[in-house]
Design an enzyme around this catalytic site. Structure first.
Site, PDB file in Angstrom:
ATOM      1  N   SER A 106      40.076   4.385  -0.478  1.00 18.10           N
ATOM      2  CA  SER A 106      41.300   5.252  -0.250  1.00 18.10           C
ATOM      3  C   SER A 106      41.827   4.976   1.056  1.00 18.10           C
ATOM      4  CB  SER A 106      40.822   6.706  -0.396  1.00 18.10           C
ATOM      5  OG  SER A 106      42.143   7.452  -0.200  1.00 18.10           O
ATOM      6  N   ASP A 245      48.536   5.545   0.774  1.00 20.65           N
ATOM      7  CA  ASP A 245      47.331   5.151   1.304  1.00 20.65           C
ATOM      8  C   ASP A 245      46.821   3.875   0.607  1.00 20.65           C
ATOM      9  OD1 ASP A 245      46.634   6.277  -1.055  1.00 20.65           O
ATOM     10  OD2 ASP A 245      44.913   7.470  -0.150  1.00 20.65           O
ATOM     11  N   ASP A 247      44.931   3.354  -1.985  1.00 25.11           N
ATOM     12  CA  ASP A 247      44.698   3.166  -3.169  1.00 25.11           C
ATOM     13  C   ASP A 247      45.783   3.886  -3.971  1.00 25.11           C
ATOM     14  OD1 ASP A 247      43.670   6.012  -2.716  1.00 25.11           O
ATOM     15  OD2 ASP A 247      42.194   6.008  -4.203  1.00 25.11           O
ATOM     16  N   ASP A 249      46.720   6.998  -4.352  1.00 21.98           N
ATOM     17  CA  ASP A 249      46.591   8.412  -5.068  1.00 21.98           C
ATOM     18  C   ASP A 249      47.254   9.633  -4.156  1.00 21.98           C
ATOM     19  OD1 ASP A 249      44.788   8.615  -2.910  1.00 21.98           O
ATOM     20  OD2 ASP A 249      42.999   9.254  -4.450  1.00 21.98           O
TER      21      ASP A 249
END
Length: 455
Positions: A106, A245, A247, A249
């Protein structure tokens, strides 16, 4: 191969750690095999398991190790390649997959990585299932291969069904013609999909940090470092900027005045839009203990109710299920709207915020001006390497005494939150009050106490 010694692997957001120390290909192989056995107990032969990854140098290695474990457990692996975490959640839910897994840490630095699993309905694994996987890892040397080997398939084309699903319903309502957007892609997982979707919606798109090299994901960019995006929005005279960010999400926005539009503002604006469409049951939003008091008071004035969950999108999701809420999220930009997706999704959230801007025929800055004033809030992180001290920080009496003093001093004009990070070796200290001087004073005192007694 011996089992992993540390079987308390799962934190608040999957398994995460420094690659080569806490997270190795040997561990990834074990985790993949044991997760495959656990999640694939009732699977048909060669039933698929979705695998995605971010752009870190270590992600290929860990993805291949996971795939080896999953195929040894008798499952076929559909390897999507570089994609946002929500893509894995969506595909897991909307195909015949028995589960999904994302290789990403992340927003963490490039040297870290992580493993995040999803069950067949696209939601994250509950603690009970994580515990069963850990039990299997503990007995790894006694685990037997299934005897039916799975196969590894490269399936990057599957991302189209995800982008179609998040884009098509909105495109039927509005297009982004005339909207100038800057996207900070953090050299991460959204670099391929996010620009394509915004362009397909008709927006003029300027991209930052969109050529990942594996070494710089999240470095001085993305949702944790907003300065480059603010500068680009100003330089290009853009209507809005979005920062993802690593990833994708989560997402944060920047308005044309350079102000940060965080998850609290996004929840308020999206909640108001859903409220006007009679699509927000009970006018209820679930936020977290980190959400600003100004947001809570403004939403109450809007006729709504704000519930606070513990930090972590899993905790938000649990409260949403308990109370029948259709909107929830975190100040950090993790936003959940079950009507549109099963997981927090930065790209989906950015598309909906852009839709609200276009439908109101105004700028994001005007929408923010008409929403709420935040209470001054300061969050500081103190690095605490000792794991036991982090977990048991509440047993530190000098710190507890200081928290009590600060709480008494501020009364109903502020609040304090001290907590251990679930993903990094940090103690987080947050102070919020009407008076910034009070915020600075108590933040300094509390940080000093953590450094003295815990760090």
């Amino acid at each position: 191969m011996a089992a992993a010694k540390d079987v308390n692997l799962f934190g608040t957001d999957g398994i995460r750690g420094h690659v080569g120390q806490h997270l190795t290909p040997q561990l990834a192989l074990q985790v993949g095999f044991c997760a495959g056995l656990e999640l694939g107990q009732d699977a048909s032969p060669h039933q698929p398991f979705i695998l995605g990854q971010d752009s870190r140098n270590s992600s290929d290695m860990l993805a291949m190790a996971l795939s080896a474990g999953l195929t040894a457990a008798g499952l076929d692996v559909w390897h999507i390649g570089l994609c946002p975490t929500p893509t894995v959640a969506y595909l897991t839910h909307h195909t015949e997959a028995v589960g999904g897994v994302m290789v990403s840490a992340s927003h963490n630095p490039p040297a870290d990585n992580g493993i995040k699993f999803f069950q067949a309905n696209g939601t994250k694994l509950p603690p009970t299932t994580q515990g069963k996987i850990e039990q299997r890892i503990r007995a790894y040397s006694q685990q037997q291969p299934s005897g039916t080997w799975g196969h590894h398939f490269h399936r990057p084309e599957l991302t189209k069904s995800y982008t179609d699903a998040i884009q098509t319903p909105l495109h039927a309502q509005v297009d982004f013609q005339g909207l100038k957007v800057v996207l900070d892609l953090a050299w991460g997982a959204a670099t391929q999909l996010a620009p394509a979707v915004f362009k397909a919606m008709g927006a003029e798109v300027i991209c930052l940090h969109d050529q990942p090299d594996g070494d710089r994901i999240n470095v001085n960019c993305g949702s944790t470092h907003l300065a480059p995006l603010k500068a680009a929005v100003n330089l290009h005279e853009a209507d809005v900027g979005f920062a993802f960010d690593g990833d994708a999400d989560r997402v944060l926005a920047i308005d044309c005045q350079g102000r940060t539009v965080d998850g609290d503002y996004i929840l308020y604006l999206w909640g108001k839009a859903l409220q006007q469409q009679n699509q927000l049951p009970k006018d209820l939003i679930v936020a977290t203990v980190m959400s600003n008091l100004g947001f809570e008071l403004a939403w109450q004035q809007q006729g709504g109710t704000l519930l606070r969950a513990a930090v972590g999108d899993q905790n938000v999701h649990a409260e949403m299920l308990n109370h029948g809420s259709m909107l929830g999220g975190e100040q950090s930009g993790h936003i959940l709207c079950p009507h549109y997706g099963v997981s927090g999704d930065g790209l989906l959230t950015a598309l909906h915020l852009a839709t609200i801007i276009c439908q109101n025929k105004t700028r994001l800055s005007c929408l923010v001006d008409d929403s709420f004033q935040t209470y001054p809030q300061l969050l500081k992180n103190v690095r605490v390497e000792d794991r036991d001290r982090r977990r048991n920080w509440q047993e530190c009496q000098p710190l507890q005494t200081l928290i009590d003093q600060a709480t008494d001093d501020m009364g109903d004009q502020g609040r304090i939150l001290v907590r251990a990070s679930g993903t990094e070796p940090l103690i987080r200290v947050m102070v919020e009050a009407r008076d910034m001087r009070m915020v600075n004073h108590w933040t300094d005192q509390l940080v000093r106490a953590v450094e003295t007694h815990l760090a």
